[in-house]
Scaffold this active site. Structure first.
Site, PDB file in Angstrom:
ATOM      1  N   GLY A 168       0.812  -1.220   0.000  1.00  0.00           N
ATOM      2  CA  GLY A 168       0.000   0.000   0.000  1.00  0.00           C
ATOM      3  C   GLY A 168       0.845   1.270   0.000  1.00  0.00           C
ATOM      4  O   GLY A 168       2.075   1.227   0.141  1.00  0.00           O
ATOM      5  N   HIS A 169       0.169   2.395  -0.102  1.00  0.00           N
ATOM      6  CA  HIS A 169       0.886   3.663  -0.158  1.00  0.00           C
ATOM      7  C   HIS A 169       1.597   3.976   1.156  1.00  0.00           C
ATOM      8  O   HIS A 169       1.096   3.688   2.223  1.00  0.00           O
ATOM      9  CB  HIS A 169      -0.006   4.822  -0.593  1.00  0.00           C
ATOM     10  CG  HIS A 169      -1.258   5.020   0.185  1.00  0.00           C
ATOM     11  ND1 HIS A 169      -2.181   5.969  -0.164  1.00  0.00           N
ATOM     12  CD2 HIS A 169      -1.774   4.386   1.260  1.00  0.00           C
ATOM     13  CE1 HIS A 169      -3.180   5.919   0.678  1.00  0.00           C
ATOM     14  NE2 HIS A 169      -2.968   4.974   1.537  1.00  0.00           N
ATOM     15  N   ASN A 170       2.786   4.554   1.015  1.00  0.00           N
ATOM     16  CA  ASN A 170       3.582   5.013   2.156  1.00  0.00           C
ATOM     17  C   ASN A 170       4.093   3.906   3.064  1.00  0.00           C
ATOM     18  O   ASN A 170       4.572   4.162   4.168  1.00  0.00           O
ATOM     19  CB  ASN A 170       2.809   6.057   2.979  1.00  0.00           C
ATOM     20  CG  ASN A 170       2.453   7.253   2.116  1.00  0.00           C
ATOM     21  OD1 ASN A 170       1.308   7.436   1.726  1.00  0.00           O
ATOM     22  ND2 ASN A 170       3.465   8.022   1.768  1.00  0.00           N
TER      23      ASN A 170
END
Lengths: 356, 356, 356
Positions: free
Chosen positions: B239-241
């Site tokens: 996922g993002h980050n």
């Protein structure tokens, strides 16, 4: 895509079954009991849907003997209505006519049979053999030294790495990747990883279907093997050196870790995971979302998933999962204490309800 | 692809180890103990396979000191036979010779180093820097403003969105998508979703391998970061980050939710899920199919999956999962009742077996 | 990509909220509280991050009334700071300017609107309608008879099978496959499988976003339906004839089996699995990694996953999962025995702490 139309008597002449009703009725397509119109045929296989029979406007229904009396329209009686329906649906929906030839935008380094169809933007490496009447959809990339059987159908954007072998009548959906490197590394003392070249291949039998975005890794030393008739749903992951026995069927999102061996005619439910190096017998059914951690030597059904419950109840109940061991200890202690009570011993000797 | 042949004395001269047997024997390839022939070398790392040693027809075997006496053929003694095998397998199986140049069907909007190889149908956007000696397989799409390190290998049909940065010696398998938008939405009162533009990037270190059909999302505001030496198997979702620490290795089908941070040298088993915003320490091993719901601050192994059992037993046992809370209550009640019995108190005081 | 700059008074004039501080300050981008500089705006939505407010160097912060007093810089007070931030981030980051036209390497068999953009190597089949101002990224393959709405954005390497219909403003990420065959087979007595042609389609509403490598199968007879406003994360698998209600949002790696129906405004956590033919009500939230085995008729949150614990504790505790049924029996036996003790009956009658 559908054929013009089939009369009911034509259908039973070819596929068998007992026809009740208007033999000359024309059927153009298959449809559900609820949506079928007079030129469509439906089926009733699951008794659960029996009550939909009365209201159907289908031209005919394929059904078991026991339901024939309740059918308001023509019917074909069959011992295996779902199988009959599958065969008729195939007859009514033949594959699209093949357009032989190589699209001018394709880049092909191997000879292509005259009757094969190679789509736009396809790349095929050297020393690859494409089977007669195969169709390769736009954007597919097939490495060098691949062998692809006759009448194979690769939908768009499939990738097959060098050296993989795939049997006749394969149906491979978009996004599938066959022959990527297995996940093999040796670890150095300080923790970094040294890649082990994956020099095995992938060997896929005849009549195998592979769902969208499924990945089948090549073997580390020997081959990854998929036997004849195996059916894969979407987004399945098959590790290196796995062997899947003939006619097994795996639902979506299943993961099979490296060197596991699945027997023939197995079914695996969606999201199940089978750990590496396990051996699963023939005719084993694994339930959805089940984790298999040990080899299975007996045919049968195996489960392990935890069904959902309302969140507050889950919070209450699952907190105890971390304390099962102490719960078991406490039960044992209670049993020991109670056993030492003279009255309890007496009570127990009179206890007709007690389980062994 | 294999090199012509290596003599055993050449091998130990370069890779070390103690040679026992015919120093002049030629080795052309690696193979399993069961399948290796006289010009192949095998290895024995897991004592479980010791009994396969006696029957091997390999030209030589890499093995630990303790197994040397039982080896019927030449052997190389090593403290770390698997690591030795990995290095030798790499030597025997160098990458295919690079064919520098840009395929005429590629559409390239950035300068390409003379010694890089750009396959058929590749698209590369503007302002992108491709590292020296990199290989971009057919059908890859690389957006604008990407930086790709030296000696990178992108297999066919990889997609890299604009602005992502990837280090040297990356190996990226087919179907991988790097830099797609993270899953970020704000919810309106009536329930619909407003997209939050994902303006962060993806930053991938050196020596990272990424398995087929894995997806690594770009950050929402800051970057998603994959540190040096990380190895991803197939069909992993990042996922993002997220941040993955150096030399961690993730098996197939793992999902890491947004903003989670995994330490260095972690391993994650197949199908495991790590929830968002968690922080996992260095040197943590997560077992297959395990759900991590809380941060982990100590190195060690963590598990949570439920192993499969025979279906009827599962039905009986798992029904109680919904009632663990009341089972715990009932045990507590029994303990309280028993504690009030004078005889029980007496019995307990004599109870040598009781656990604390 | 960002617009030049926005003054704070411009922002509140358009998006509302109460401005405190320098109305003329210019904002160029959004950023986190920790990283934002003087020309960037941040937000505070989760009270958990309140302590980061004091140290921020942002030009301004979007925050709730309660936090305004503690903000060291300019701020915009909003009841829904995250939603406000989303709208402002969209304004500051408009989509890249569309470059209309068909790339010369594309192979297109349908008319394309003048204001649409068709990337390199795209293939579009016959009788397909591409909406105005749509962007089709490099390497996409769109079958014949597809309908794609206005302002759709397909990133690179998306595959859409023949006959699928997709609404306006769709955002579809790389590697997505829409319309592959559902997993439908009838089984012959000896165990092999007969394919059931999948003649249904896929119908996707407006404002749907689909994450990388997600797969949505076509229906067997009727359509698979995704209603307006649905948001899919990456690597989701949607089986044939599934229906997903409006404004539902599914996190990564979710699997929904065939013919399941999910209501409107549902959320599904990462890795959850919903079995086939289930009906899930509106406004249901399924937790991550949860298996749903029964229909859910009431709105609410449902969970079922087992959280990880330290491996040795897991070994001790989970061994008992196989014996829950006998544990329950033993508790029942203990209760029966204790109930027969005269003293216990007496003790229980005095037991004020006992739960019902």
């Amino acid at each position: 895509m559908a054929v013009a139309a089939l009369r009911l008597d034509e259908i039973v002449a070819r596929l068998g079954g007992r026809l009740i009703g208007d033999a000359g009725r024309s059927i153009r397509q298959v449809a559900t009991l609820e949506r079928a119109g007079p030129d469509e045929i439906s089926f009733l296989a699951n008794p659960k849907y029996h009550d939909k029979l009365a209201g159907t406007r289908a031209g005919a229904v394929i059904l078991p003997e026991a339901s024939a009396g309740a059918c308001p329209v023509a019917c074909i009686v069959s011992d295996e209505p779902y199988l009959y329906f599958a065969r008729l649906a195939q007859w009514l929906n033949p594959p699209e006519a093949l357009r032989p030839g190589v699209h001018p935008s394709a880049s092909v380094e191997s000879p292509i049979p005259d009757d094969a169809s190679i789509g736009a933007g396809v790349h095929i490496g050297p020393a690859t053999r494409i089977g007669a009447r195969s169709r390769i959809g736009p954007g597919c990339v097939i490495g060098g030294g691949v062998i692809l059987g006759e009448n194979a159908l690769l939908h768009a954007n499939v990738t097959i790495y060098a050296g993989c072998r795939i049997g006749a009548r394969a149906i491979i959906h978009s996004g599938v990747v066959i022959g990527a490197d297995g996940f093999g590394f040796a670890r150095e003392r300080h923790g970094s990883w040294v890649k082990i070249p994956q020099i095995g291949g992938v060997l896929i039998g005849d009549d195998v279907e592979i769902g969208a975005n499924t990945t089948i890794d090549r073997g580390a030393l020997d081959d990854t093997v998929i036997e004849n008739g195996v059916k894969f749903d979407n987004q399945i992951q098959i590790g290196h050196n796995v062997r899947i026995g003939a006619d097994s069927a795996l639902a979506g999102c299943v993961g099979i870790a490296g060197s596991a061996r699945l027997g023939s005619r197995c079914t695996v439910g969606g999201g199940a995971v089978i750990l590496g190096h396990l051996v699963i017998a023939d005719d084993v059914n694994i339930s959805a979302a089940t984790l298999v951690t040990k080899s299975i030597t007996e045919a049968g059904t195996y489960s392990g998933a935890v069904p959902a419950q309302e969140h507050a109840a889950w919070l209450r109940n699952f907190a105890h999962l971390r304390h099962l061991d102490s719960m078991a200890d406490r039960i044992r202690t209670l049993e020991a204490q109670l056993a030492r009570l003279p009255e309890a011993q007496q009570a127990r000797s009179n206890d007709g309800e007690k389980k062994p």
